[in-house]
Design an enzyme around this catalytic site. Structure first.
Site, PDB file in Angstrom:
ATOM      1  N   GLU A  34       0.843  -1.198   0.000  1.00  0.00           N
ATOM      2  CA  GLU A  34       0.000   0.000   0.000  1.00  0.00           C
ATOM      3  C   GLU A  34       0.878   1.247   0.000  1.00  0.00           C
ATOM      4  OE1 GLU A  34      -0.208   2.206   2.671  1.00  0.00           O
ATOM      5  OE2 GLU A  34       1.036   1.111   4.100  1.00  0.00           O
ATOM      6  N   PHE A  35       0.339   2.304  -0.600  1.00  0.00           N
ATOM      7  CA  PHE A  35       1.021   3.599  -0.629  1.00  0.00           C
ATOM      8  C   PHE A  35       0.016   4.676  -0.204  1.00  0.00           C
ATOM      9  CE2 PHE A  35       3.230   0.908  -3.681  1.00  0.00           C
ATOM     10  CZ  PHE A  35       4.547   1.047  -3.264  1.00  0.00           C
ATOM     11  N   LYS A  77      -1.382   7.600   2.376  1.00  0.00           N
ATOM     12  CA  LYS A  77      -0.992   8.589   3.374  1.00  0.00           C
ATOM     13  C   LYS A  77      -2.123   8.738   4.379  1.00  0.00           C
ATOM     14  CE  LYS A  77      -0.414  11.948   0.400  1.00  0.00           C
ATOM     15  NZ  LYS A  77      -0.671  11.265  -0.870  1.00  0.00           N
ATOM     16  N   GLU A  78      -1.806   8.603   5.674  1.00  0.00           N
ATOM     17  CA  GLU A  78      -2.826   8.839   6.685  1.00  0.00           C
ATOM     18  C   GLU A  78      -3.337  10.270   6.545  1.00  0.00           C
ATOM     19  OE1 GLU A  78      -2.126   7.701  10.712  1.00  0.00           O
ATOM     20  OE2 GLU A  78      -0.792   6.069  10.127  1.00  0.00           O
ATOM     21  N   ASN A 125       9.353   4.501   1.272  1.00  0.00           N
ATOM     22  CA  ASN A 125       9.287   5.169   2.573  1.00  0.00           C
ATOM     23  C   ASN A 125      10.656   5.619   3.053  1.00  0.00           C
ATOM     24  OD1 ASN A 125       6.543   5.061   2.759  1.00  0.00           O
ATOM     25  ND2 ASN A 125       6.459   3.432   4.276  1.00  0.00           N
ATOM     26  N   TYR A 172       9.973  19.923   3.467  1.00  0.00           N
ATOM     27  CA  TYR A 172       9.614  20.846   4.547  1.00  0.00           C
ATOM     28  C   TYR A 172      10.394  20.506   5.814  1.00  0.00           C
ATOM     29  CZ  TYR A 172       5.702  22.318   1.623  1.00  0.00           C
ATOM     30  OH  TYR A 172       4.943  22.813   0.595  1.00  0.00           O
ATOM     31  N   CYS A 223       4.518   4.350   9.819  1.00  0.00           N
ATOM     32  CA  CYS A 223       5.252   3.819   8.667  1.00  0.00           C
ATOM     33  C   CYS A 223       6.739   4.166   8.664  1.00  0.00           C
ATOM     34  CB  CYS A 223       4.606   4.323   7.372  1.00  0.00           C
ATOM     35  SG  CYS A 223       2.938   3.690   7.099  1.00  0.00           S
ATOM     36  N   LYS A 231       0.694  13.958  12.432  1.00  0.00           N
ATOM     37  CA  LYS A 231       0.451  14.778  11.246  1.00  0.00           C
ATOM     38  C   LYS A 231      -1.017  15.189  11.262  1.00  0.00           C
ATOM     39  CE  LYS A 231      -0.183  12.874   7.212  1.00  0.00           C
ATOM     40  NZ  LYS A 231      -0.045  12.109   5.963  1.00  0.00           N
TER      41      LYS A 231
END
Length: 459
Positions: free
Chosen positions: A154-155, A157-158, A218, A261, A270, A331
Protein backbone atom coordinates in the site's frame (compact mmCIF):
# COMPACT_ATOMS: atom_id res chain seq x y z
CA UNK A 1 -15.51 -10.22 -6.84
CA UNK A 2 -15.54 -11.82 -3.38
CA UNK A 3 -12.82 -10.20 -1.27
CA UNK A 4 -11.66 -10.89 2.27
CA UNK A 5 -9.69 -8.28 4.21
CA UNK A 6 -7.80 -9.60 7.25
CA UNK A 7 -7.28 -6.70 9.64
CA UNK A 8 -9.31 -3.50 10.02
CA UNK A 9 -6.58 -0.96 10.74
CA UNK A 10 -5.77 1.97 8.46
CA UNK A 11 -4.76 -0.20 5.52
CA UNK A 12 -7.32 -2.96 5.88
CA UNK A 13 -10.36 -0.80 6.54
CA UNK A 14 -9.56 1.68 3.78
CA UNK A 15 -8.83 -1.13 1.32
CA UNK A 16 -12.01 -2.99 2.19
CA UNK A 17 -14.25 0.07 2.09
CA UNK A 18 -12.86 1.32 -1.20
CA UNK A 19 -13.09 -2.08 -2.89
CA UNK A 20 -16.70 -2.35 -1.70
CA UNK A 21 -17.32 1.12 -3.14
CA UNK A 22 -16.32 -0.32 -6.53
CA UNK A 23 -19.02 -3.00 -6.25
CA UNK A 24 -17.09 -5.91 -4.74
CA UNK A 25 -18.47 -8.18 -2.00
CA UNK A 26 -16.11 -7.54 0.92
CA UNK A 27 -15.72 -9.45 4.19
CA UNK A 28 -13.59 -7.64 6.79
CA UNK A 29 -12.11 -9.81 9.53
CA UNK A 30 -10.56 -8.72 12.81
CA UNK A 31 -9.84 -10.66 15.98
CA UNK A 32 -10.49 -7.54 18.04
CA UNK A 33 -14.16 -7.82 19.01
CA UNK A 34 -14.19 -4.18 20.14
CA UNK A 35 -13.30 -2.97 16.63
CA UNK A 36 -15.89 -5.20 15.02
CA UNK A 37 -18.58 -4.01 17.43
CA UNK A 38 -17.75 -0.37 16.62
CA UNK A 39 -17.96 -1.07 12.89
CA UNK A 40 -21.21 -3.04 13.14
CA UNK A 41 -22.72 -0.25 15.22
CA UNK A 42 -22.05 2.31 12.50
CA UNK A 43 -18.79 3.80 13.80
CA UNK A 44 -15.19 3.47 12.72
CA UNK A 45 -12.25 2.85 15.09
CA UNK A 46 -9.88 5.32 13.37
CA UNK A 47 -10.05 8.90 12.15
CA UNK A 48 -9.68 9.10 8.38
CA UNK A 49 -11.48 11.77 6.33
CA UNK A 50 -14.24 10.36 4.12
CA UNK A 51 -13.95 6.80 5.41
CA UNK A 52 -16.96 6.76 7.72
CA UNK A 53 -19.29 7.83 4.89
CA UNK A 54 -17.98 5.12 2.53
CA UNK A 55 -18.30 2.41 5.17
CA UNK A 56 -21.84 3.48 6.05
CA UNK A 57 -22.90 3.61 2.40
CA UNK A 58 -21.56 0.14 1.62
CA UNK A 59 -22.89 -1.43 4.81
CA UNK A 60 -26.33 -0.17 3.86
CA UNK A 61 -25.90 -1.61 0.37
CA UNK A 62 -24.77 -4.98 1.75
CA UNK A 63 -21.40 -4.86 0.03
CA UNK A 64 -19.27 -4.93 3.20
CA UNK A 65 -19.54 -6.93 6.42
CA UNK A 66 -17.44 -7.11 9.58
CA UNK A 67 -16.84 -10.22 11.67
CA UNK A 68 -14.45 -12.11 13.94
CA UNK A 69 -15.38 -15.43 12.27
CA UNK A 70 -12.07 -16.65 10.81
CA UNK A 71 -13.45 -19.70 9.00
CA UNK A 72 -16.21 -17.67 7.36
CA UNK A 73 -13.71 -15.06 6.22
CA UNK A 74 -11.50 -17.64 4.51
CA UNK A 75 -14.40 -19.33 2.78
CA UNK A 76 -15.78 -15.98 1.59
CA UNK A 77 -12.99 -14.43 -0.43
CA UNK A 78 -11.40 -15.74 -3.61
CA UNK A 79 -8.83 -13.01 -2.92
CA UNK A 80 -7.55 -12.85 0.67
CA UNK A 81 -5.84 -9.57 1.63
CA UNK A 82 -3.55 -9.81 4.65
CA UNK A 83 -3.56 -6.28 6.12
CA UNK A 84 -2.56 -6.86 9.73
CA UNK A 85 -0.02 -4.92 11.72
CA UNK A 86 3.73 -5.53 11.47
CA UNK A 87 5.05 -3.68 14.53
CA UNK A 88 8.80 -3.38 15.07
CA UNK A 89 10.34 -6.16 17.10
CA UNK A 90 12.95 -5.48 19.78
CA UNK A 91 15.76 -5.67 17.20
CA UNK A 92 13.99 -3.32 14.77
CA UNK A 93 12.82 -6.06 12.42
CA UNK A 94 9.17 -6.34 11.42
CA UNK A 95 7.18 -8.64 13.68
CA UNK A 96 5.43 -11.05 11.32
CA UNK A 97 3.50 -13.09 13.89
CA UNK A 98 0.13 -11.64 12.82
CA UNK A 99 0.88 -12.05 9.12
CA UNK A 100 1.87 -15.69 9.58
CA UNK A 101 -1.12 -16.36 11.84
CA UNK A 102 -3.38 -15.07 9.07
CA UNK A 103 -1.60 -17.31 6.55
CA UNK A 104 -2.04 -20.36 8.78
CA UNK A 105 -5.75 -19.69 9.08
CA UNK A 106 -6.08 -19.46 5.31
CA UNK A 107 -4.33 -22.82 4.94
CA UNK A 108 -6.50 -24.31 7.66
CA UNK A 109 -9.88 -23.36 6.20
CA UNK A 110 -9.44 -22.82 2.44
CA UNK A 111 -11.51 -25.09 0.19
CA UNK A 112 -10.41 -23.95 -3.25
CA UNK A 113 -7.90 -21.80 -5.12
CA UNK A 114 -7.02 -18.62 -3.24
CA UNK A 115 -5.07 -15.53 -4.18
CA UNK A 116 -3.33 -14.47 -0.96
CA UNK A 117 -2.26 -10.82 -1.07
CA UNK A 118 0.36 -9.40 1.27
CA UNK A 119 -0.98 -5.87 1.74
CA UNK A 120 0.82 -5.29 5.02
CA UNK A 121 4.25 -3.70 4.84
CA UNK A 122 6.56 -6.70 5.12
CA UNK A 123 10.27 -7.42 4.58
CA UNK A 124 11.63 -8.98 1.43
CA UNK A 125 11.05 -12.73 1.56
CA UNK A 126 7.80 -12.60 3.53
CA UNK A 127 5.78 -14.07 0.66
CA UNK A 128 7.93 -17.19 0.87
CA UNK A 129 7.18 -17.48 4.60
CA UNK A 130 3.46 -16.93 4.01
CA UNK A 131 3.49 -19.61 1.30
CA UNK A 132 5.31 -22.03 3.60
CA UNK A 133 2.80 -21.40 6.43
CA UNK A 134 -0.16 -22.09 4.13
CA UNK A 135 1.51 -25.20 2.67
CA UNK A 136 2.22 -26.56 6.15
CA UNK A 137 -1.45 -26.23 7.13
CA UNK A 138 -2.57 -27.89 3.90
CA UNK A 139 -0.13 -30.73 4.56
CA UNK A 140 -1.62 -31.19 8.03
CA UNK A 141 -4.99 -31.61 6.34
CA UNK A 142 -3.53 -33.84 3.58
CA UNK A 143 -5.09 -31.34 1.15
CA UNK A 144 -3.70 -30.62 -2.33
CA UNK A 145 -5.34 -27.24 -2.94
CA UNK A 146 -3.65 -24.56 -5.04
CA UNK A 147 -2.95 -20.96 -4.06
CA UNK A 148 -0.68 -18.09 -5.01
CA UNK A 149 0.89 -15.45 -2.77
CA UNK A 150 1.02 -11.95 -4.25
CA UNK A 151 2.70 -8.79 -2.99
CA UNK A 152 0.58 -5.65 -3.35
CA UNK A 153 2.08 -3.00 -1.03
CA UNK A 154 0.00 0.00 0.00
CA UNK A 155 1.02 3.60 -0.63
CA UNK A 156 -1.60 5.38 1.46
CA UNK A 157 -0.99 8.59 3.37
CA UNK A 158 -2.83 8.84 6.68
CA UNK A 159 -5.25 11.73 6.41
CA UNK A 160 -5.62 11.21 2.65
CA UNK A 161 -5.88 7.42 2.48
CA UNK A 162 -9.28 7.23 0.75
CA UNK A 163 -8.20 9.69 -1.93
CA UNK A 164 -4.92 7.85 -2.41
CA UNK A 165 -6.68 4.50 -2.82
CA UNK A 166 -9.36 5.73 -5.20
CA UNK A 167 -6.95 7.80 -7.29
CA UNK A 168 -3.63 5.95 -7.06
CA UNK A 169 -0.52 7.25 -8.76
CA UNK A 170 0.72 3.66 -9.01
CA UNK A 171 -0.36 0.12 -8.18
CA UNK A 172 2.51 -2.25 -7.49
CA UNK A 173 1.84 -5.99 -7.82
CA UNK A 174 4.37 -8.77 -7.53
CA UNK A 175 3.48 -12.22 -8.86
CA UNK A 176 5.53 -15.34 -9.52
CA UNK A 177 5.65 -16.93 -12.96
CA UNK A 178 4.08 -20.27 -12.11
CA UNK A 179 0.71 -21.36 -13.42
CA UNK A 180 -0.81 -20.39 -10.08
CA UNK A 181 0.92 -17.03 -10.36
CA UNK A 182 -0.67 -16.46 -13.75
CA UNK A 183 -4.10 -17.23 -12.30
CA UNK A 184 -3.40 -14.74 -9.50
CA UNK A 185 -2.26 -12.12 -12.01
CA UNK A 186 -5.53 -12.54 -13.90
CA UNK A 187 -7.56 -12.07 -10.70
CA UNK A 188 -5.57 -9.02 -9.60
CA UNK A 189 -5.84 -7.47 -13.06
CA UNK A 190 -9.62 -7.90 -12.92
CA UNK A 191 -9.79 -6.46 -9.40
CA UNK A 192 -7.83 -3.32 -10.25
CA UNK A 193 -9.28 -2.80 -13.74
CA UNK A 194 -11.44 0.18 -12.62
CA UNK A 195 -8.29 2.11 -11.67
CA UNK A 196 -6.68 1.61 -15.09
CA UNK A 197 -9.45 2.84 -17.38
CA UNK A 198 -7.82 6.22 -18.03
CA UNK A 199 -4.28 4.89 -18.26
CA UNK A 200 -2.33 1.92 -16.95
CA UNK A 201 -1.25 2.51 -13.37
CA UNK A 202 -0.16 -1.02 -12.52
CA UNK A 203 3.49 -1.93 -12.28
CA UNK A 204 3.95 -5.68 -12.54
CA UNK A 205 7.11 -7.21 -11.13
CA UNK A 206 8.43 -10.19 -9.21
CA UNK A 207 7.29 -10.65 -5.62
CA UNK A 208 10.55 -9.69 -3.92
CA UNK A 209 10.89 -6.50 -5.93
CA UNK A 210 7.35 -5.49 -4.97
CA UNK A 211 8.12 -6.11 -1.28
CA UNK A 212 11.31 -4.05 -1.60
CA UNK A 213 9.54 -1.19 -3.40
CA UNK A 214 7.43 -0.28 -0.39
CA UNK A 215 10.41 -0.01 1.95
CA UNK A 216 12.46 1.84 -0.63
CA UNK A 217 9.71 4.44 -1.14
CA UNK A 218 9.29 5.17 2.57
CA UNK A 219 13.04 5.21 3.15
CA UNK A 220 13.48 7.78 0.38
CA UNK A 221 10.75 10.04 1.78
CA UNK A 222 12.16 9.79 5.30
CA UNK A 223 15.60 10.63 3.90
CA UNK A 224 14.32 13.80 2.27
CA UNK A 225 12.73 14.93 5.53
CA UNK A 226 15.84 14.30 7.63
CA UNK A 227 18.04 15.93 4.99
CA UNK A 228 16.01 19.12 5.12
CA UNK A 229 15.97 19.08 8.90
CA UNK A 230 19.76 18.84 8.95
CA UNK A 231 19.97 21.82 6.61
CA UNK A 232 17.43 23.74 8.70
CA UNK A 233 19.51 23.31 11.83
CA UNK A 234 22.55 24.62 9.98
CA UNK A 235 20.51 27.50 8.54
CA UNK A 236 19.69 28.61 12.10
CA UNK A 237 23.41 28.96 12.78
CA UNK A 238 24.51 30.62 9.56
CA UNK A 239 21.52 32.99 9.34
CA UNK A 240 19.83 31.51 6.26
CA UNK A 241 16.09 31.01 5.70
CA UNK A 242 15.34 27.35 5.02
CA UNK A 243 12.05 28.25 3.32
CA UNK A 244 13.91 30.33 0.73
CA UNK A 245 16.37 27.46 0.34
CA UNK A 246 13.50 25.00 -0.12
CA UNK A 247 12.04 27.03 -2.96
CA UNK A 248 15.47 27.44 -4.51
CA UNK A 249 16.34 23.75 -4.63
CA UNK A 250 12.77 22.50 -5.16
CA UNK A 251 12.56 24.36 -8.46
CA UNK A 252 15.09 21.89 -9.85
CA UNK A 253 12.93 19.19 -11.49
CA UNK A 254 15.47 16.55 -10.44
CA UNK A 255 14.68 17.43 -6.82
CA UNK A 256 11.09 18.76 -6.76
CA UNK A 257 9.22 20.39 -3.87
CA UNK A 258 7.60 17.39 -2.17
CA UNK A 259 8.82 16.31 1.27
CA UNK A 260 11.27 19.19 1.56
CA UNK A 261 9.61 20.85 4.55
CA UNK A 262 11.76 21.34 7.63
CA UNK A 263 10.07 20.67 10.95
CA UNK A 264 10.32 18.90 14.29
CA UNK A 265 10.66 15.36 12.97
CA UNK A 266 8.54 12.68 11.30
CA UNK A 267 6.45 10.07 13.12
CA UNK A 268 3.52 7.80 12.44
CA UNK A 269 3.18 4.08 11.85
CA UNK A 270 5.25 3.82 8.67
CA UNK A 271 8.46 5.82 8.34
CA UNK A 272 10.04 5.01 11.73
CA UNK A 273 9.40 1.26 11.64
CA UNK A 274 10.03 0.85 7.91
CA UNK A 275 13.42 2.55 8.06
CA UNK A 276 14.35 0.32 11.00
CA UNK A 277 13.08 -2.80 9.26
CA UNK A 278 15.06 -2.05 6.10
CA UNK A 279 18.19 -1.51 8.19
CA UNK A 280 17.57 -4.83 9.92
CA UNK A 281 17.13 -6.62 6.60
CA UNK A 282 20.48 -5.23 5.45
CA UNK A 283 22.15 -6.41 8.67
CA UNK A 284 20.81 -9.91 8.05
CA UNK A 285 22.88 -9.87 4.84
CA UNK A 286 25.95 -8.39 6.51
CA UNK A 287 25.37 -4.88 5.19
CA UNK A 288 25.10 -1.50 6.93
CA UNK A 289 22.82 1.12 5.36
CA UNK A 290 24.76 4.14 6.55
CA UNK A 291 22.42 6.71 5.03
CA UNK A 292 19.37 5.22 6.72
CA UNK A 293 21.18 5.00 10.04
CA UNK A 294 21.82 8.73 9.73
CA UNK A 295 18.21 9.39 8.70
CA UNK A 296 16.98 7.70 11.85
CA UNK A 297 19.52 9.45 14.10
CA UNK A 298 18.72 12.87 12.62
CA UNK A 299 15.00 12.33 13.14
CA UNK A 300 15.45 11.30 16.77
CA UNK A 301 17.51 14.45 17.38
CA UNK A 302 15.06 16.64 15.46
CA UNK A 303 12.24 15.75 17.83
CA UNK A 304 14.26 17.46 20.56
CA UNK A 305 14.74 20.71 18.64
CA UNK A 306 11.62 22.46 19.94
CA UNK A 307 12.37 21.51 23.52
CA UNK A 308 15.96 22.73 23.13
CA UNK A 309 14.80 26.05 21.70
CA UNK A 310 12.39 26.51 24.60
CA UNK A 311 15.10 25.77 27.15
CA UNK A 312 17.56 28.09 25.41
CA UNK A 313 14.98 30.83 25.74
CA UNK A 314 13.59 30.11 29.25
CA UNK A 315 16.37 28.10 30.89
CA UNK A 316 16.87 24.41 31.56
CA UNK A 317 14.82 24.51 34.76
CA UNK A 318 11.26 25.19 33.67
CA UNK A 319 9.65 24.97 37.11
CA UNK A 320 6.83 27.48 37.32
CA UNK A 321 6.67 27.86 33.55
CA UNK A 322 3.51 27.03 31.61
CA UNK A 323 3.34 26.34 27.87
CA UNK A 324 0.60 25.94 25.27
CA UNK A 325 0.92 23.12 22.73
CA UNK A 326 -1.01 23.17 19.46
CA UNK A 327 -1.09 19.79 17.76
CA UNK A 328 -0.56 16.31 19.21
CA UNK A 329 -1.05 13.86 16.31
CA UNK A 330 2.03 13.02 14.25
CA UNK A 331 0.45 14.78 11.25
CA UNK A 332 -2.82 16.59 10.45
CA UNK A 333 -6.07 14.83 9.49
CA UNK A 334 -5.41 11.85 11.75
CA UNK A 335 -5.60 10.97 15.43
CA UNK A 336 -2.51 8.75 15.18
CA UNK A 337 -0.06 9.40 18.03
CA UNK A 338 2.48 6.75 17.07
CA UNK A 339 6.02 8.20 17.23
CA UNK A 340 4.52 11.71 17.34
CA UNK A 341 6.96 14.56 17.98
CA UNK A 342 4.57 16.00 20.55
CA UNK A 343 5.30 13.07 22.87
CA UNK A 344 9.01 13.93 22.96
CA UNK A 345 8.34 17.62 23.53
CA UNK A 346 5.84 16.95 26.32
CA UNK A 347 8.30 14.61 28.00
CA UNK A 348 11.04 17.24 27.92
CA UNK A 349 8.81 20.03 29.24
CA UNK A 350 7.12 18.06 32.00
CA UNK A 351 10.31 16.42 33.24
CA UNK A 352 11.92 19.89 33.35
CA UNK A 353 9.21 21.10 35.71
CA UNK A 354 6.82 22.87 33.34
CA UNK A 355 3.06 22.51 33.05
CA UNK A 356 1.27 22.46 29.69
CA UNK A 357 -2.11 23.06 28.09
CA UNK A 358 -2.59 21.01 24.92
CA UNK A 359 -5.05 21.06 22.04
CA UNK A 360 -5.53 18.94 18.93
CA UNK A 361 -8.68 18.94 16.74
CA UNK A 362 -9.14 15.14 16.74
CA UNK A 363 -6.51 13.27 18.78
CA UNK A 364 -7.29 14.39 22.35
CA UNK A 365 -8.72 11.03 23.48
CA UNK A 366 -5.97 9.03 21.81
CA UNK A 367 -3.38 11.41 23.28
CA UNK A 368 -4.71 10.82 26.81
CA UNK A 369 -4.39 7.07 26.34
CA UNK A 370 -0.88 7.26 24.88
CA UNK A 371 0.46 9.78 27.39
CA UNK A 372 -0.70 7.62 30.29
CA UNK A 373 1.60 4.93 28.87
CA UNK A 374 4.44 7.38 28.25
CA UNK A 375 4.40 8.56 31.85
CA UNK A 376 3.65 5.24 33.56
CA UNK A 377 6.89 5.70 35.53
CA UNK A 378 5.91 9.22 36.65
CA UNK A 379 2.10 9.40 36.72
CA UNK A 380 2.21 12.58 38.80
CA UNK A 381 3.41 14.45 35.70
CA UNK A 382 0.07 13.77 34.03
CA UNK A 383 -1.46 16.21 36.51
CA UNK A 384 0.57 18.96 34.82
CA UNK A 385 -1.30 18.45 31.52
CA UNK A 386 -4.51 20.35 30.85
CA UNK A 387 -6.56 19.34 27.82
CA UNK A 388 -7.91 22.58 26.40
CA UNK A 389 -11.35 23.01 24.83
CA UNK A 390 -10.01 24.94 21.81
CA UNK A 391 -6.78 26.54 20.55
CA UNK A 392 -7.36 29.87 22.27
CA UNK A 393 -8.23 28.21 25.56
CA UNK A 394 -4.84 26.50 25.51
CA UNK A 395 -3.06 29.87 25.40
CA UNK A 396 -4.40 31.29 28.64
CA UNK A 397 -1.52 32.34 30.95
CA UNK A 398 1.06 30.44 28.88
CA UNK A 399 4.64 31.70 28.75
CA UNK A 400 4.81 30.66 25.08
CA UNK A 401 3.03 28.71 22.36
CA UNK A 402 4.65 25.70 20.66
CA UNK A 403 3.15 24.38 17.40
CA UNK A 404 3.82 20.71 16.72
CA UNK A 405 1.23 19.63 14.10
CA UNK A 406 0.37 21.68 11.01
CA UNK A 407 -3.42 21.56 11.20
CA UNK A 408 -5.10 24.03 8.84
CA UNK A 409 -6.99 25.47 11.81
CA UNK A 410 -3.67 26.77 13.17
CA UNK A 411 -2.51 28.54 10.02
CA UNK A 412 -4.36 31.84 10.33
CA UNK A 413 -5.16 32.56 13.99
CA UNK A 414 -6.24 35.92 15.36
CA UNK A 415 -2.79 37.07 16.43
CA UNK A 416 -4.16 39.88 18.56
CA UNK A 417 -6.14 37.29 20.51
CA UNK A 418 -3.05 35.07 20.71
CA UNK A 419 -1.00 37.92 22.19
CA UNK A 420 -3.76 38.84 24.61
CA UNK A 421 -3.88 35.35 26.11
CA UNK A 422 -0.16 34.62 26.32
CA UNK A 423 1.84 36.03 29.21
CA UNK A 424 4.36 37.18 26.65
CA UNK A 425 4.16 37.00 22.85
CA UNK A 426 6.50 34.08 22.10
CA UNK A 427 5.86 31.36 19.51
CA UNK A 428 7.94 28.25 18.81
CA UNK A 429 6.79 27.09 15.40
CA UNK A 430 7.77 23.46 14.83
CA UNK A 431 6.19 23.39 11.36
CA UNK A 432 7.10 26.84 10.01
CA UNK A 433 3.47 27.87 9.57
CA UNK A 434 4.15 31.59 9.95
CA UNK A 435 6.44 34.13 8.31
CA UNK A 436 9.17 35.54 10.58
CA UNK A 437 8.87 39.05 9.12
CA UNK A 438 5.11 39.09 9.71
CA UNK A 439 5.62 37.92 13.29
CA UNK A 440 8.16 40.68 13.88
CA UNK A 441 5.76 43.31 12.54
CA UNK A 442 3.11 41.98 14.95
CA UNK A 443 5.50 42.23 17.88
CA UNK A 444 5.73 38.47 18.35
CA UNK A 445 9.00 36.77 19.28
CA UNK A 446 9.20 33.96 16.76
CA UNK A 447 11.32 30.81 16.73
CA UNK A 448 10.91 28.67 13.62
CA UNK A 449 12.94 25.74 12.30
CA UNK A 450 15.77 27.04 10.15
CA UNK A 451 14.28 30.54 9.99
CA UNK A 452 16.52 32.53 12.32
CA UNK A 453 17.07 35.40 9.85
CA UNK A 454 14.39 37.26 11.84
CA UNK A 455 13.43 35.49 15.02
CA UNK A 456 13.14 38.16 17.71
CA UNK A 457 10.70 41.07 17.77
CA UNK A 458 13.42 43.29 19.21
CA UNK A 459 15.95 42.68 16.44
Amino acid sequence: MKITIIGTGYVGLVTGACLAELGNDVFCLDVDQRKIDILNNGGIPIHEPGLEEIVARNRAAGRIQFSTDVEASVRHGDVQFIAVGTPPDEDGSADLQYVLAAAKNIGKYMAGFKVVVDKSTVPVGTADRVSAAISAELANRAATLEFSVVSNPEFLKEGAAVEDFMRPDRIVIGCDQTSQGEKARSQMKKLYAPFNRNHERTFWMDVRSAEFTKYAANAMLATRISFMNELANLADHVGADIEAVRHGIGSDPRIGHSFLYAGCGYGGSCFPKDVQALERTAQDYGLNLLILQAVEAVNARQKQVLGNKIQQRFGENLSGRHFAIWGLAFKPNTDDMRAASSRVLLGELLRSGASVAVYDPVSMQEAKRVLELDFYDAPELLESIRYAANPMDALVDADALAIVTEWKAFRSPDFDAVKARLKQPVIFDGRNLFEPTVMTELGIEYHGIGRSVLTRADK
